[in-house]
Design an enzyme around this catalytic site. Structure first.
Site, PDB file in Angstrom:
ATOM      1  N   SER A  51      -2.236  -1.514   2.940  1.00 60.95           N
ATOM      2  CA  SER A  51      -1.394  -2.199   2.153  1.00 60.95           C
ATOM      3  C   SER A  51      -0.128  -1.230   1.510  1.00 60.95           C
ATOM      4  CB  SER A  51      -2.182  -2.856   1.021  1.00 60.95           C
ATOM      5  OG  SER A  51      -2.667  -2.223  -0.021  1.00 60.95           O
TER       6      SER A  51
ATOM      7  N   THR B 268      -8.445   0.048  -1.237  1.00 60.22           N
ATOM      8  CA  THR B 268      -9.740  -0.615  -1.350  1.00 60.22           C
ATOM      9  C   THR B 268     -10.679  -0.557  -0.081  1.00 60.22           C
ATOM     10  OG1 THR B 268      -8.527  -2.134  -2.733  1.00 60.22           O
ATOM     11  CG2 THR B 268     -10.786  -2.904  -1.888  1.00 60.22           C
TER      12      THR B 268
ATOM     13  N   GLY C 219      -8.840   1.141   3.716  1.00 56.33           N
ATOM     14  CA  GLY C 219      -8.017   1.633   4.814  1.00 56.33           C
ATOM     15  C   GLY C 219      -6.342   1.388   4.184  1.00 56.33           C
ATOM     16  N   SER C 220      -6.284   1.316   2.918  1.00 61.73           N
ATOM     17  CA  SER C 220      -4.956   0.954   2.401  1.00 61.73           C
ATOM     18  C   SER C 220      -3.969   2.207   2.204  1.00 61.73           C
ATOM     19  CB  SER C 220      -4.748  -0.007   1.212  1.00 61.73           C
ATOM     20  OG  SER C 220      -5.054  -1.136   1.605  1.00 61.73           O
TER      21      SER C 220
ATOM     22  N   LYS D  25       3.530   3.151  -5.825  1.00 62.09           N
ATOM     23  CA  LYS D  25       3.170   1.667  -5.089  1.00 62.09           C
ATOM     24  C   LYS D  25       3.472   0.308  -6.134  1.00 62.09           C
ATOM     25  CE  LYS D  25      -0.564  -0.538  -2.598  1.00 62.09           C
ATOM     26  NZ  LYS D  25      -1.948  -0.610  -1.982  1.00 62.09           N
TER      27      LYS D  25
END
Length: 550
Positions: A189, A210, A212-213, A108
């Protein structure tokens, strides 16, 4: 978006693979990259059927075939070919660094690397910035023999900039789309990581979460994603939101591949003091590092007590009926696998959690000092951004950041606080979170009902575990049916609900219970094989057979 500085080499590789594409008959002896596992790739490398350089050529070709449509990769590592050649030479000499040796992975674009690649969180304010060393998780992957193939796009600032943006959009990387319906919301994200893993654009990926990402883009992109306990993986030189909730975790097509990646990146790090809480990290501990790969057994669910927190799942509606039906069927699979499914293991403070503002206070309170701490470590800072206020000013004045069409609401809220994460108001909010997710939430349910884990649809799984830093794993469960009504996101730019969009099943547990969760997910995955039943509407065609011997 494909930055020009690496485009020439990437296009040269693409020209190579496309020039030979179709000259060789498709071979059953070479794994197809849409579903290739670490063990299949390693077996081919060991047998000499192909090389790591071949893998880099093939994956880069696949990326460039779909990147102009889906925008999931922001840049390719120009050193990838050189690194692959070196790892091939090590293998030829009988040396391998472990099960990831020579396997390309995408990370990422908020995980720093001390090489030619940028680390931007999707913002032009950090393009060209330099760091003193690799992020610890990136360094661990290199040491394990993985090839850092490139950077995956993300929701800008890990979804902590705007109140009116869209999942998977960043100023630097553009808009990422999912591959299961045209214009699909990829979720965020870790959007680019999810789409890349799903389409076989690398062996696997790294994401960050943080709240759900990792879980959300994993379930909506038909892959497995693990959000580890906060502190199991180092966050050093990962662009932060919150030291109390941020976690780096693996995303891949199978549970075992997630386990292989996790095995390589866990452990204590002097640059992240949260890792000192790892139970097996203490010199006084007699425990050893868990073997996450060995946890992948078919009988992992046998004799286990798995709870169903019904009040955290919500009500069945016409729109959610396919997910609820698949979830009920999954409970049957768990029972057949030997688990005791315990109903109504509800979170006693769940209504209070839904109405709480404590998590927002914790994230806002952490963001200012945590971001400033990251920026202070830059060895080259071309825009001179040193604080969140500097970043907001840049964002509002640099045209490519698309302000005010995409606002700075998250920045504004964090800057409006008159206290930080060392003050009483912050501590009170954090203690509230520990109650809501602890005794009033997940940990209370586990304790009261003597559970090994809880299970729920992935879309409902992240929050309670996020606020206490506990682990969750998501595994493919199904996809929305052909008669699903298309529903846009709030911005009107993405299809948030549509036919064939995947959804997942999540197992959540106590801190440091990753090995158990991996085992439960593996036992379910092997009995259902959902991933192979849900097909993307678009996928690259380049395979290893097109580059081997070219």
């Amino acid at each position: 978006m494909v930055p020009a500085w690496y485009l020439a080499k990437a296009l040269a590789a693409f020209a190579l693979v496309t020039s030979v594409h179709g000259q060789y008959g498709k071979s059953a002896d070479l794994p197809l990259l849409l579903d290739a596992t670490a063990e299949e790739l390693t077996a081919g490398l060991d047998a000499g059927d192909f090389t790591s350089v071949d893998l880099v050529h093939a994956y880069v070709g696949r990326i460039l075939q779909v990147n102009s449509t889906l925008h999931m990769v922001t840049e390719i590592n120009p050193d990838a070919w050189k690194i692959a050649k070196e790892l091939d030479e090590e293998r030829a000499c009988g040396k391998t660094r472990g099960p990831l040796h020579g396997l390309p992975i995408l990370i990422k674009n908020n995980i720093a690397t001390a090489d030619q690649m940028n680390n931007t969180a999707g913002s032009w304010s950090l393009v060209g910035a330099r760091v003193p060393r690799d992020a610890t998780v990136a360094a661990k992957l290199r040491a394990a023999g993985a090839i850092l193939l490139g950077k995956a796009n993300l929701s800008q600032w890990a979804n902590f900039r705007s109140g009116n943006s869209s999942n998977g959009w960043s100023a630097y990387g553009g808009q990422t789309y999912g591959a299961y319906y045209p214009g699909q919301d990829p979720s965020g994200s870790s959007s680019g990581s999810g789409v890349s893993a799903s389409l076989g654009l690398a062996f696997g990926t790294l994401g960050t979460e943080t709240d759900g990402s990792i879980l959300s883009p994993s379930q909506l992109n038909n892959i497995v994603g693990l959000k580890p306990t906060v502190g199991l993986t180092s966050r050093s030189l990962v662009i932060p939101i919150s030291e109390h909730q941020d976690s780096v975790g693996p995303m891949a097509r199978t549970v075992k591949d997630v386990a292989y990646i996790l095995q390589a990146i866990v452990g204590p790090d002097r640059y992240d003091n949260y890792t000192s809480a790892i139970p097996w990290a203490s010199k006084a501990s007699n425990n050893s590092i868990p073997d996450y790969v060995a946890a992948c057994t078919l009988d992992a669910l046998r004799g286990k007590r798995i709870g169903v927190p019904r009040n955290a799942i919500g009500s069945r509606t016409n729109a959610s009926a396919p997910i609820f039906d698949a979830f009920e069927a999954a409970l049957g699979v768990l029972r057949e696998a030997g688990a005791t499914v315990v109903e109504n293991t509800n979170y006693t403070a769940y209504t209070e959690y839904l109405n709480s503002t404590a998590e927002g206070t914790v994230l806002d309170g952490d963001f200012k000092p945590n971001l400033a701490a990251y920026l202070s470590q830059l060895t080259f800072n071309p825009q001179g951004v040193k604080t969140l206020k500097d970043v907001r000013n840049f964002t509002r004045t640099f045209p490519l950041e698309e302000y005010p069409s995409r606002d700075t609401a998250s920045f504004d809220e964090a800057l409006s606080l008159n206290f930080s994460n060392t003050d009483y108001e912050f501590w009170a909010a954090y203690q509230k979170d520990l109650y809501l997710g602890g005794e009033g939430g997940l940990l209370g349910a586990l304790s009261r009902h003597d559970l090994d884990a809880v299970v729920l649809p992935s879309r409902s799984a992240s929050g309670i575990s996020a606020i206490i830093g506990a682990p969750v794993i998501s595994v493919p469960l199904g996809a929305l049916p052909p008669n699903t009504t298309v529903v846009k996101n709030e911005r009107g730019t993405l299809n948030a609900t549509a036919p064939n969009i995947p959804f997942g099943l999540a197992f959540a547990g106590a801190h440091w219970s990753e090995a158990n969760l991996i085992g439960f997910a593996y036992a379910f995955e092997q009995r259902t094989n959902v991933r192979r039943k849900v097909k993307p509407y678009i996928e690259p065609s380049i395979e290893l057979v097109d580059v081997v011997g070219a």
